[in-house]
Design a protein around this motif. Structure first.
Motif, PDB file in Angstrom:
ATOM      1  N   ASN A  47      16.898  37.141   9.644  1.00 39.52           N
ATOM      2  CA  ASN A  47      16.976  37.173  11.108  1.00 39.52           C
ATOM      3  C   ASN A  47      15.744  37.858  11.699  1.00 39.52           C
ATOM      4  O   ASN A  47      15.186  37.406  12.709  1.00 39.52           O
ATOM      5  CB  ASN A  47      18.249  37.896  11.533  1.00 39.52           C
ATOM      6  CG  ASN A  47      18.434  37.890  13.040  1.00 39.52           C
ATOM      7  OD1 ASN A  47      18.515  36.843  13.665  1.00 39.52           O
ATOM      8  ND2 ASN A  47      18.527  39.072  13.630  1.00 39.52           N
ATOM      9  N   LEU A  48      15.323  38.961  11.073  1.00 41.85           N
ATOM     10  CA  LEU A  48      14.109  39.648  11.523  1.00 41.85           C
ATOM     11  C   LEU A  48      12.905  38.714  11.479  1.00 41.85           C
ATOM     12  O   LEU A  48      12.137  38.619  12.445  1.00 41.85           O
ATOM     13  CB  LEU A  48      13.853  40.873  10.637  1.00 41.85           C
ATOM     14  CG  LEU A  48      12.497  41.560  10.811  1.00 41.85           C
ATOM     15  CD1 LEU A  48      12.439  42.332  12.112  1.00 41.85           C
ATOM     16  CD2 LEU A  48      12.202  42.480   9.634  1.00 41.85           C
ATOM     17  N   LEU A  49      12.733  38.020  10.360  1.00 40.76           N
ATOM     18  CA  LEU A  49      11.584  37.135  10.210  1.00 40.76           C
ATOM     19  C   LEU A  49      11.622  35.989  11.214  1.00 40.76           C
ATOM     20  O   LEU A  49      10.591  35.602  11.776  1.00 40.76           O
ATOM     21  CB  LEU A  49      11.536  36.574   8.786  1.00 40.76           C
ATOM     22  CG  LEU A  49      11.045  37.530   7.692  1.00 40.76           C
ATOM     23  CD1 LEU A  49      11.289  36.938   6.319  1.00 40.76           C
ATOM     24  CD2 LEU A  49       9.563  37.851   7.876  1.00 40.76           C
ATOM     25  N   ILE A  95      15.169  48.616   9.806  1.00 38.69           N
ATOM     26  CA  ILE A  95      16.209  48.035  10.637  1.00 38.69           C
ATOM     27  C   ILE A  95      17.540  48.625  10.178  1.00 38.69           C
ATOM     28  O   ILE A  95      17.670  49.067   9.029  1.00 38.69           O
ATOM     29  CB  ILE A  95      16.245  46.494  10.561  1.00 38.69           C
ATOM     30  CG1 ILE A  95      16.445  46.016   9.112  1.00 38.69           C
ATOM     31  CG2 ILE A  95      14.966  45.903  11.156  1.00 38.69           C
ATOM     32  CD1 ILE A  95      16.596  44.507   8.991  1.00 38.69           C
ATOM     33  N   LEU A  96      18.514  48.644  11.070  1.00 39.80           N
ATOM     34  CA  LEU A  96      19.841  49.125  10.707  1.00 39.80           C
ATOM     35  C   LEU A  96      20.687  47.979  10.176  1.00 39.80           C
ATOM     36  O   LEU A  96      20.803  46.933  10.807  1.00 39.80           O
ATOM     37  CB  LEU A  96      20.536  49.753  11.918  1.00 39.80           C
ATOM     38  CG  LEU A  96      20.071  51.145  12.343  1.00 39.80           C
ATOM     39  CD1 LEU A  96      20.852  51.597  13.574  1.00 39.80           C
ATOM     40  CD2 LEU A  96      20.253  52.157  11.208  1.00 39.80           C
ATOM     41  N   VAL A  97      21.267  48.207   9.010  1.00 43.00           N
ATOM     42  CA  VAL A  97      22.180  47.241   8.412  1.00 43.00           C
ATOM     43  C   VAL A  97      23.432  48.001   7.988  1.00 43.00           C
ATOM     44  O   VAL A  97      23.358  48.919   7.163  1.00 43.00           O
ATOM     45  CB  VAL A  97      21.556  46.541   7.187  1.00 43.00           C
ATOM     46  CG1 VAL A  97      22.496  45.455   6.664  1.00 43.00           C
ATOM     47  CG2 VAL A  97      20.201  45.948   7.522  1.00 43.00           C
ATOM     48  N   ASP A  98      24.559  47.653   8.577  1.00 42.85           N
ATOM     49  CA  ASP A  98      25.796  48.392   8.310  1.00 42.85           C
ATOM     50  C   ASP A  98      25.609  49.891   8.522  1.00 42.85           C
ATOM     51  O   ASP A  98      26.071  50.722   7.738  1.00 42.85           O
ATOM     52  CB  ASP A  98      26.307  48.132   6.887  1.00 42.85           C
ATOM     53  CG  ASP A  98      26.760  46.699   6.689  1.00 42.85           C
ATOM     54  OD1 ASP A  98      27.045  46.020   7.691  1.00 42.85           O
ATOM     55  OD2 ASP A  98      26.820  46.252   5.527  1.00 42.85           O
ATOM     56  N   ASP A  99      24.891  50.229   9.585  1.00 42.70           N
ATOM     57  CA  ASP A  99      24.616  51.610   9.979  1.00 42.70           C
ATOM     58  C   ASP A  99      23.795  52.372   8.943  1.00 42.70           C
ATOM     59  O   ASP A  99      23.807  53.603   8.909  1.00 42.70           O
ATOM     60  CB  ASP A  99      25.921  52.367  10.275  1.00 42.70           C
ATOM     61  CG  ASP A  99      25.687  53.561  11.201  1.00 42.70           C
ATOM     62  OD1 ASP A  99      24.798  53.463  12.075  1.00 42.70           O
ATOM     63  OD2 ASP A  99      26.374  54.582  11.041  1.00 42.70           O
TER      64      ASP A  99
END
Length: 247
Positions: A107-109, A10-14
């Motif tokens: 959030n993903l979970l 997943i992207l986190v802070d790009d």
């Protein structure tokens, strides 16, 4: 039960954050666990523990904690050089960045097919134990297991001093902390500091202590204690079952 394994990102802070995701092979709705490694990231000793937990009926998501600092897929060897590399990556990561990563995986979970969205927990080892404690600040997290967590008593985590100890009262879920009494990284005075802060915060918690050293659950090191590991895993599984499955 058998488990299925996959790697996602997943992207986190790009930044792409790799997540090792392991879940029961049987279709159903299971609690989701944000699962933190120690400073060496997702080597086989950690993924075996994740697999073990998933087999008891949990969807386990283990992120690479240094995804901003190291290439995707980096596994740090548990050597003197590896210790330097892991600690240096931690030193360059802000506490706020660790918190952002936690929110992203939670959030993903909470939205992941197969996860009971109201049954989210966290777990981690060493620095990951500290991160699991901070993850508990998120109101979606109902239960957290912190295994020989480093830096809670001292504030050592990332770039700056972490305020975890002073924020314990914000935790709405339940904490389970596991310590080794022979652990030099969380000595007796540090454990006393944590215990006193937990009592003052009045949050629900339990503590277990084993006559074992730091990283006693890593099966590739000289400090590995199979008996303590088996006992701790049974306590962890029972804790998650009581707080996330039967609650």
């Amino acid at each position: 039960m058998q488990v299925k394994r996959q790697n996602i990102s997943i992207l986190v802070d790009d930044n792409a954050m790799r997540i090792y995701l392991v879940s029961p092979d049987k279709v159903g709705q299971y609690p989701g666990i944000l699962f933190y490694s120690d400073i060496y990231q997702l080597g086989s000793p950690i993924t075996r523990l994740a697999d073990h937990l998933a087999g008891y009926g949990f969807v386990v998501a283990a992120p690479e904690i240094y995804h901003r600092q190291l290439p995707i897929g980096t596994v740090i060897e548990p050597t003197d050089i590896g210790k330097i590399q892991g600690n240096e990556a931690a030193r360059k990561t802000a506490t706020s960045e660790f918190d952002t990563d936690a929110s992203a995986v939670i959030n993903l979970l909470s939205k992941y097919e197969g996860v009971a969205s109201q049954s989210i927990g966290a777990m981690g080892f060493c620095i990951g134990g500290h991160l699991a404690c901070r993850a508990a600040l998120n109101p979606l997290v109902k239960a957290s297991v912190c295994v020989y967590p480093t830096g809670i008593h001292s504030g050592k985590l990332g770039k700056e001093k972490a305020d975890t100890l002073t924020r314990l009262s914000e935790i709405q879920g339940e904490l389970f902390l596991i310590f080794g009494t022979l652990d030099p990284h969380v000595p007796e005075d540090g454990r006393i500091t944590i215990k006193q802060a937990l009592e003052k915060s009045k949050i629900r918690h339990k503590i277990s202590e084993y006559e074992a050293n730091h990283t006693f659950m890593r099966d590739d090191g000289y400090r590995f204690d199979p008996v303590a590991t088996d006992q701790a895993m049974q306590e962890i599984i029972s804790f998650f079952q009581s707080t996330l499955v039967n609650n």
